[in-house]
Design an enzyme around this catalytic site. Structure first.
Site, PDB file in Angstrom:
ATOM      1  CD  GLU A  63      -2.532   4.001   2.991  1.00 46.85           C
ATOM      2  OE1 GLU A  63      -3.742   4.148   3.206  1.00 46.85           O
ATOM      3  OE2 GLU A  63      -2.090   3.199   2.140  1.00 46.85           O
ATOM      4  CB  CYS A 106      -6.505  -1.453   3.761  1.00 44.69           C
ATOM      5  SG  CYS A 106      -4.749  -1.823   4.002  1.00 44.69           S
ATOM      6  CB  CYS A 114      -0.913   0.016   1.219  1.00 39.96           C
ATOM      7  SG  CYS A 114      -2.165  -1.286   1.209  1.00 39.96           S
ATOM      8  CB  CYS A 166      -2.716   0.958   5.864  1.00 41.64           C
ATOM      9  SG  CYS A 166      -1.839   0.520   4.340  1.00 41.64           S
TER      10      CYS A 166
END
Length: 139
Positions: free
Chosen positions: A57, A96, A55, A99
């Site tokens: 992040e 998500c 991801c 994350c």
């Protein structure tokens, strides 16, 4: 209400993904402000085997640590670029679950900018997004 610093962070996330967007490969951009004031960005990296996708992040957090060490996360935001046939603009998305865990692990007091049902995004704490966080040991 978003502060000017929050709006600056959203703009940085948009600037990260807009020129790097590749349908089905890079669709999410993230920006974080470290506790020492730096803005660090990242874009997601996808893979044919979904389990190894990373991801945006996580990329931003990793860049921050790699560049100058862990300085904590003051605020973080992710944005998603629409697909070519999808209406709409690049918009703030919620992190998500993985994350959320990662953000909390690196800064339990981090602020997170999230969407608010079509209104201006809002700021919440990572603890609000992840109540009853798993902790190792007796914590």
């Amino acid at each position: 209400m978003l502060s000017e610093k929050d709006k600056e962070l959203i703009a940085a996330a948009i600037d990260a993904i807009r020129p790097r967007y590749r349908n089905k490969w890079q669709e999410v951009g993230a920006a974080m402000r470290t506790r020492d004031g730096r803005i660090v960005t990242g874009v997601n990296i996808d893979a044919y085997i979904g389990r190894i996708a990373v991801c945006a992040e996580a990329i931003a957090i990793g860049r921050a640590i790699t560049e100058t060490g862990d300085r904590g996360i003051e605020t973080i935001v992710a944005v998603r670029h629409p697909k070519p046939d999808e209406p709409g603009n690049i918009a703030v998305v919620s992190p998500c679950g993985i994350c959320r865990e990662l953000i909390h692990d690196y800064d339990a007091k981090a602020r997170v900018i999230v969407p608010d049902n079509g209104r201006e995004p809002q700021v919440v704490t990572i603890g609000e997004l992840l109540p009853n966080k798993y902790r190792r040991g007796n914590g």
